[in-house]
Write a protein that holds these residues in place. Structure first.
Motif, PDB file in Angstrom:
ATOM      1  N   LEU A   1      30.068  66.147  51.542  1.00  0.00           N
ATOM      2  CA  LEU A   1      29.482  66.395  50.139  1.00  0.00           C
ATOM      3  C   LEU A   1      27.951  66.308  50.000  1.00  0.00           C
ATOM      4  O   LEU A   1      27.534  67.060  49.004  1.00  0.00           O
ATOM      5  CB  LEU A   1      30.159  65.275  49.074  1.00  0.00           C
TER       6      LEU A   1
ATOM      7  N   ASP B   1      26.907  69.647  50.258  1.00  0.00           N
ATOM      8  CA  ASP B   1      27.742  70.335  49.148  1.00  0.00           C
ATOM      9  C   ASP B   1      28.935  71.372  49.968  1.00  0.00           C
ATOM     10  O   ASP B   1      29.068  72.453  49.515  1.00  0.00           O
ATOM     11  CB  ASP B   1      26.819  71.606  48.380  1.00  0.00           C
ATOM     12  N   GLU B   2      29.374  70.806  50.906  1.00  0.00           N
ATOM     13  CA  GLU B   2      30.410  71.331  51.700  1.00  0.00           C
ATOM     14  C   GLU B   2      31.836  70.574  51.240  1.00  0.00           C
ATOM     15  O   GLU B   2      31.826  69.501  51.223  1.00  0.00           O
ATOM     16  CB  GLU B   2      30.265  71.244  52.969  1.00  0.00           C
ATOM     17  N   ASN B   3      32.636  71.463  50.976  1.00  0.00           N
ATOM     18  CA  ASN B   3      34.135  70.850  50.691  1.00  0.00           C
ATOM     19  C   ASN B   3      34.450  70.061  52.004  1.00  0.00           C
ATOM     20  O   ASN B   3      34.753  70.283  53.131  1.00  0.00           O
ATOM     21  CB  ASN B   3      35.144  72.129  50.540  1.00  0.00           C
TER      22      ASN B   3
ATOM     23  N   GLN C   1      37.412  68.673  52.831  1.00  0.00           N
ATOM     24  CA  GLN C   1      38.737  68.950  53.533  1.00  0.00           C
ATOM     25  C   GLN C   1      38.672  70.314  54.408  1.00  0.00           C
ATOM     26  O   GLN C   1      38.808  70.214  55.475  1.00  0.00           O
ATOM     27  CB  GLN C   1      39.980  69.517  52.444  1.00  0.00           C
TER      28      GLN C   1
END
Length: 285
Positions: free
Chosen positions: A182, A185-187, A189
């Motif tokens: 996060l 800024d990466e998901n 899951q």
């Protein structure tokens, strides 16, 4: 799978003097953890090597394993002399890992103000060389070294993958922190799904998340893209921890998992609640 706790989770108490590192290990064991991950914050094993045997003794008496040793390092922007000096320093940290009896060691690789992909690609060969040297030094000791998705610069799942693949050593992998994605800024899951096959260690961490347009105030920090994050008790934040744990479990990963807590609540409470949440969810999956 062996569920445990990073000593980093109790840094608040270590830093204040409420707990010693030996008392931290004892507390971790009292929660039912199977292992403790050693992160030398609030204590220093280089300056106080006598703590190594004391930590091992406490772990034996408490009935838990020591799983991983996690330290910092930075090979970005160094000249040749500085590069070699950092390598030698890190080799001494490998020696400490061996003395602790652990078979896993996480070391950082680089931090930089220039987070661009072009800068990363330019530095990748040098960063990979550093990791190769340390992995080769650790191999005869039976230690697997790893890079964590940590510190903005090498935090995205594809950058971690690129480094692991260029290093190309069987004993160099990634310490996969499910929450840290996060920060880039990466998901979480999607990123965990991308990188779980490269993992030698998994950290379970949770964050509260707010848009860059919010002004949440004290206790929050910014992601790479300017969104707001604050550490939470695992299971209380905005990461879909049960879904993430399902990805980890269905991947066949069957090694150490560590709880990491860095929220505003008291660290003993935050660590206990996070540990209990992950243990329950994992068993229900």
């Amino acid at each position: 799978m062996k569920l445990g706790i990073s000593t980093y989770s109790l840094y608040q108490a270590l830093n204040s003097g409420e707990l010693t590192i030996l008392e931290v290990i004892e507390y971790i064991a009292s929660l039912g953890a199977e292992h403790a991950e050693i992160v030398p914050l609030g204590f220093n094993l280089t300056e106080n090597p006598e703590l190594i045997e004391a930590i091992k003794k406490q772990a034996r008496e408490s009935g838990i394993e020591l799983s991983n040793y996690a330290v910092g390092a930075n090979f970005s922007g160094l000249n040749e002399e500085q590069f070699e000096k950092e390598l030698e320093r890190l080799k001494k940290e490998v020696d400490i890992a061996a003395a602790l009896g652990v078979k896993k060691m996480r070391h950082d690789v680089a931090s930089s103000a220039d987070l661009s992909i072009s800068h990363f690609l330019q530095e990748l060969p040098k960063l990979a060389k550093a990791c190769q040297v340390i992995a080769d030094y650790a191999a005869p000791l039976g230690i697997t070294t790893s890079v964590e998705n940590h510190g903005y610069y090498i935090q995205h799942s594809d950058r971690v993958q690129a480094l692991v693949e260029v290093v190309d050593r069987p004993n160099f992998k990634t310490t996969l922190d499910v929450g840290n994605f996060l920060c880039a800024d990466e998901n979480p899951q999607a990123a965990v799904g991308n990188n779980i096959k490269f993992a030698s260690m998994v950290h379970i961490k949770d964050f509260y998340y707010r848009s860059s347009t919010d002004q949440p105030g004290e206790g929050w920090f910014k992601s790479a893209a300017g969104n707001w994050l604050r550490g939470s008790i695992v299971g209380h934040g905005d990461i879909a921890i049960p879904q993430v744990l399902r990805i980890v479990k269905e991947s066949g990963y069957d090694d150490y998992i560590s709880i990491e807590f860095e929220g505003l609540e008291h660290c003993k409470l935050g660590t206990r609640l996070g540990f209990e949440f992950v243990k329950r969810v994992w068993n229900e999956l």
